[in-house]
Design a protein around this motif. Structure first.
Motif, PDB file in Angstrom:
ATOM      1  N   VAL A  58      11.441   2.976   1.460  1.00 54.79           N
ATOM      2  CA  VAL A  58      11.967   1.617   1.361  1.00 54.79           C
ATOM      3  C   VAL A  58      10.794   0.651   1.550  1.00 54.79           C
ATOM      4  CG1 VAL A  58      13.742   0.012   2.139  1.00 54.79           C
ATOM      5  CG2 VAL A  58      14.116   2.490   2.349  1.00 54.79           C
ATOM      6  N   ALA A  59      10.266   0.164   0.433  1.00 51.15           N
ATOM      7  CA  ALA A  59       9.011  -0.600   0.443  1.00 51.15           C
ATOM      8  C   ALA A  59       9.079  -1.835   1.335  1.00 51.15           C
ATOM      9  CB  ALA A  59       8.632  -1.001  -0.982  1.00 51.15           C
ATOM     10  N   ASP A  60      10.205  -2.554   1.339  1.00 53.34           N
ATOM     11  CA  ASP A  60      10.274  -3.772   2.143  1.00 53.34           C
ATOM     12  C   ASP A  60      10.563  -3.479   3.614  1.00 53.34           C
ATOM     13  OD1 ASP A  60      12.858  -3.001   1.290  1.00 53.34           O
ATOM     14  OD2 ASP A  60      13.641  -5.034   1.450  1.00 53.34           O
ATOM     15  N   ALA A  61      10.669  -2.209   3.981  1.00 53.45           N
ATOM     16  CA  ALA A  61      10.868  -1.819   5.381  1.00 53.45           C
ATOM     17  C   ALA A  61       9.702  -0.956   5.855  1.00 53.45           C
ATOM     18  CB  ALA A  61      12.187  -1.064   5.530  1.00 53.45           C
ATOM     19  N   THR A  62       8.530  -1.161   5.249  1.00 57.55           N
ATOM     20  CA  THR A  62       7.328  -0.441   5.658  1.00 57.55           C
ATOM     21  C   THR A  62       6.215  -1.443   5.942  1.00 57.55           C
ATOM     22  OG1 THR A  62       6.361  -0.201   3.446  1.00 57.55           O
ATOM     23  CG2 THR A  62       7.927   1.492   4.142  1.00 57.55           C
ATOM     24  N   GLY A  63       5.301  -1.046   6.802  1.00 51.00           N
ATOM     25  CA  GLY A  63       4.192  -1.944   7.102  1.00 51.00           C
ATOM     26  C   GLY A  63       2.975  -1.212   7.620  1.00 51.00           C
ATOM     27  N   SER A  64       1.845  -1.855   7.409  1.00 52.02           N
ATOM     28  CA  SER A  64       0.553  -1.399   7.934  1.00 52.02           C
ATOM     29  C   SER A  64      -0.170  -2.611   8.501  1.00 52.02           C
ATOM     30  CB  SER A  64      -0.295  -0.772   6.817  1.00 52.02           C
ATOM     31  OG  SER A  64       0.279   0.422   6.343  1.00 52.02           O
ATOM     32  N   ARG A  65      -1.283  -2.356   9.163  1.00 51.40           N
ATOM     33  CA  ARG A  65      -2.048  -3.478   9.713  1.00 51.40           C
ATOM     34  C   ARG A  65      -2.538  -4.399   8.604  1.00 51.40           C
ATOM     35  NH1 ARG A  65      -3.306  -2.276  15.192  1.00 51.40           N
ATOM     36  NH2 ARG A  65      -2.722  -0.135  15.634  1.00 51.40           N
ATOM     37  N   ASN A  66      -2.873  -3.818   7.445  1.00 57.72           N
ATOM     38  CA  ASN A  66      -3.233  -4.682   6.316  1.00 57.72           C
ATOM     39  C   ASN A  66      -2.472  -4.230   5.072  1.00 57.72           C
ATOM     40  OD1 ASN A  66      -5.033  -3.082   4.430  1.00 57.72           O
ATOM     41  ND2 ASN A  66      -6.155  -2.797   6.366  1.00 57.72           N
ATOM     42  N   ASP A  67      -2.206  -5.184   4.223  1.00 54.85           N
ATOM     43  CA  ASP A  67      -1.372  -4.952   3.051  1.00 54.85           C
ATOM     44  C   ASP A  67      -2.015  -3.990   2.053  1.00 54.85           C
ATOM     45  OD1 ASP A  67       0.678  -6.580   4.014  1.00 54.85           O
ATOM     46  OD2 ASP A  67      -0.186  -8.372   3.112  1.00 54.85           O
ATOM     47  N   PHE A  68      -3.345  -3.977   1.966  1.00 49.73           N
ATOM     48  CA  PHE A  68      -4.009  -3.085   1.020  1.00 49.73           C
ATOM     49  C   PHE A  68      -3.712  -1.625   1.350  1.00 49.73           C
ATOM     50  CE2 PHE A  68      -7.722  -0.633  -0.465  1.00 49.73           C
ATOM     51  CZ  PHE A  68      -7.594  -0.864  -1.827  1.00 49.73           C
ATOM     52  N   ASP A  69      -3.829  -1.255   2.636  1.00 44.24           N
ATOM     53  CA  ASP A  69      -3.514   0.116   3.045  1.00 44.24           C
ATOM     54  C   ASP A  69      -2.062   0.456   2.706  1.00 44.24           C
ATOM     55  OD1 ASP A  69      -5.984   0.963   4.061  1.00 44.24           O
ATOM     56  OD2 ASP A  69      -5.575   0.106   6.027  1.00 44.24           O
ATOM     57  N   ARG A  70      -1.161  -0.464   2.967  1.00 49.38           N
ATOM     58  CA  ARG A  70       0.253  -0.252   2.666  1.00 49.38           C
ATOM     59  C   ARG A  70       0.457  -0.015   1.167  1.00 49.38           C
ATOM     60  NH1 ARG A  70       3.893  -3.557   0.546  1.00 49.38           N
ATOM     61  NH2 ARG A  70       6.079  -3.126   0.918  1.00 49.38           N
ATOM     62  N   ASP A  71      -0.133  -0.871   0.353  1.00 51.66           N
ATOM     63  CA  ASP A  71       0.059  -0.775  -1.093  1.00 51.66           C
ATOM     64  C   ASP A  71      -0.517   0.525  -1.668  1.00 51.66           C
ATOM     65  OD1 ASP A  71       1.278  -3.237  -0.893  1.00 51.66           O
ATOM     66  OD2 ASP A  71      -0.420  -4.355  -1.717  1.00 51.66           O
ATOM     67  N   VAL A  72      -1.676   0.936  -1.183  1.00 54.06           N
ATOM     68  CA  VAL A  72      -2.274   2.193  -1.645  1.00 54.06           C
ATOM     69  C   VAL A  72      -1.388   3.374  -1.223  1.00 54.06           C
ATOM     70  CG1 VAL A  72      -4.258   3.745  -1.407  1.00 54.06           C
ATOM     71  CG2 VAL A  72      -4.621   1.293  -1.766  1.00 54.06           C
ATOM     72  N   ALA A  73      -0.858   3.319  -0.014  1.00 52.86           N
ATOM     73  CA  ALA A  73       0.025   4.390   0.459  1.00 52.86           C
ATOM     74  C   ALA A  73       1.292   4.475  -0.390  1.00 52.86           C
ATOM     75  CB  ALA A  73       0.381   4.174   1.926  1.00 52.86           C
ATOM     76  N   LEU A  74       1.877   3.337  -0.727  1.00 53.91           N
ATOM     77  CA  LEU A  74       3.078   3.346  -1.563  1.00 53.91           C
ATOM     78  C   LEU A  74       2.778   3.947  -2.935  1.00 53.91           C
ATOM     79  CD1 LEU A  74       4.688  -0.090  -0.642  1.00 53.91           C
ATOM     80  CD2 LEU A  74       5.486   2.196   0.038  1.00 53.91           C
ATOM     81  N   ASP A  75       1.615   3.622  -3.473  1.00 52.37           N
ATOM     82  CA  ASP A  75       1.217   4.191  -4.762  1.00 52.37           C
ATOM     83  C   ASP A  75       1.032   5.704  -4.646  1.00 52.37           C
ATOM     84  OD1 ASP A  75       0.422   3.876  -7.551  1.00 52.37           O
ATOM     85  OD2 ASP A  75      -1.599   4.377  -6.850  1.00 52.37           O
ATOM     86  N   ARG A  76       0.379   6.140  -3.594  1.00 45.75           N
ATOM     87  CA  ARG A  76       0.172   7.583  -3.407  1.00 45.75           C
ATOM     88  C   ARG A  76       1.503   8.309  -3.230  1.00 45.75           C
ATOM     89  NH1 ARG A  76      -3.090  10.551   1.512  1.00 45.75           N
ATOM     90  NH2 ARG A  76      -2.683  12.678   0.831  1.00 45.75           N
ATOM     91  N   LEU A  77       2.405   7.727  -2.465  1.00 45.26           N
ATOM     92  CA  LEU A  77       3.717   8.330  -2.269  1.00 45.26           C
ATOM     93  C   LEU A  77       4.467   8.452  -3.593  1.00 45.26           C
ATOM     94  CD1 LEU A  77       4.556   6.607   1.085  1.00 45.26           C
ATOM     95  CD2 LEU A  77       4.598   9.088   0.707  1.00 45.26           C
ATOM     96  N   HIS A  78       4.404   7.413  -4.403  1.00 47.08           N
ATOM     97  CA  HIS A  78       5.048   7.439  -5.719  1.00 47.08           C
ATOM     98  C   HIS A  78       4.450   8.559  -6.576  1.00 47.08           C
ATOM     99  CE1 HIS A  78       6.969   6.114  -9.376  1.00 47.08           C
ATOM    100  NE2 HIS A  78       5.782   6.030  -9.960  1.00 47.08           N
ATOM    101  N   GLN A  79       3.127   8.640  -6.591  1.00 50.99           N
ATOM    102  CA  GLN A  79       2.456   9.686  -7.373  1.00 50.99           C
ATOM    103  C   GLN A  79       2.796  11.094  -6.869  1.00 50.99           C
ATOM    104  OE1 GLN A  79      -1.726   8.829  -7.302  1.00 50.99           O
ATOM    105  NE2 GLN A  79      -1.498   6.897  -8.401  1.00 50.99           N
TER     106      GLN A  79
END
Length: 176
Positions: free
Chosen positions: A123-144
């Motif tokens: 659930v992308a809008d219910a996830t967080g990291s200290r910085n948004d770049f790390d979060r976005d890369v993680a979401l991409d990796r999870l999708h892949q």
């Protein structure tokens, strides 16, 4: 593939009091996790939480802690080696996951659940990291890696299936 309430478990990873102030948009992430857990409760979807080193990072935020059916304390970043899979309800192969940090504990837990044969929705809008770049890369990796990326509203409406669901008005009011 649609998420089905009767096949789902909501997993909220490390939404901890002392961690959330360091998370980008941490209050919003905690609110979304609370909203998801509230909706899960209304639809009889089990809610499992995890806490990373709770003796140091404290417990999950109260609103999340109160809505979890069980909470797994852990010291691994991935919650599976600390007994998470044993705490998941039998017969529910769909794991809907949110929490922190997206690129560390949530990512590693989600990848292990995929490896264990679970179907995972993040659930992308219910996830967080200290910085948004790390979060976005993680979401991409999870999708892949095979996880499906969704939003809180997608989860709620797929779980309800139709507008004649007996909890539709309650959940619609929570979302609005």
């Amino acid at each position: 593939m649609l998420m089905k309430a009767e096949q789902s478990t909501l997993l909220l990873v490390d939404v901890q009091e002392r961690l959330m102030p360091a998370i980008s948009q941490g209050a919003e992430v905690a609110d979304r996790c609370t909203l998801l857990a509230t909706i899960a409760g209304l639809l009889e979807v089990p809610v499992v939480g995890t806490e990373q080193l709770p003796e140091k990072l404290g417990p999950n935020v109260e609103s999340v802690r109160e809505l979890c059916n069980v909470t797994v304390g852990k010291h691994h970043f991935d919650a599976c080696p600390d007994g998470l899979i044993d705490q998941l309800p039998e017969g529910r192969q769909q794991i809907i996951i949110g929490g922190c940090e997206t690129h560390v504990c949530m990512l590693q837990t989600a990848l292990s659940l995929l490896d264990a044969g679970y179907k995972v929705w993040v659930v992308a809008d219910a996830t967080g990291s200290r910085n948004d770049f790390d979060r976005d890369v993680a979401l991409d990796r999870l999708h892949q890696s095979g996880a499906r990326i969704v939003t809180t509203e997608m989860v709620a409406f797929e779980w309800m299936v139709h507008c004649k669901h007996p909890r539709f008005r309650d959940i619609q009011a929570l979302i609005k």
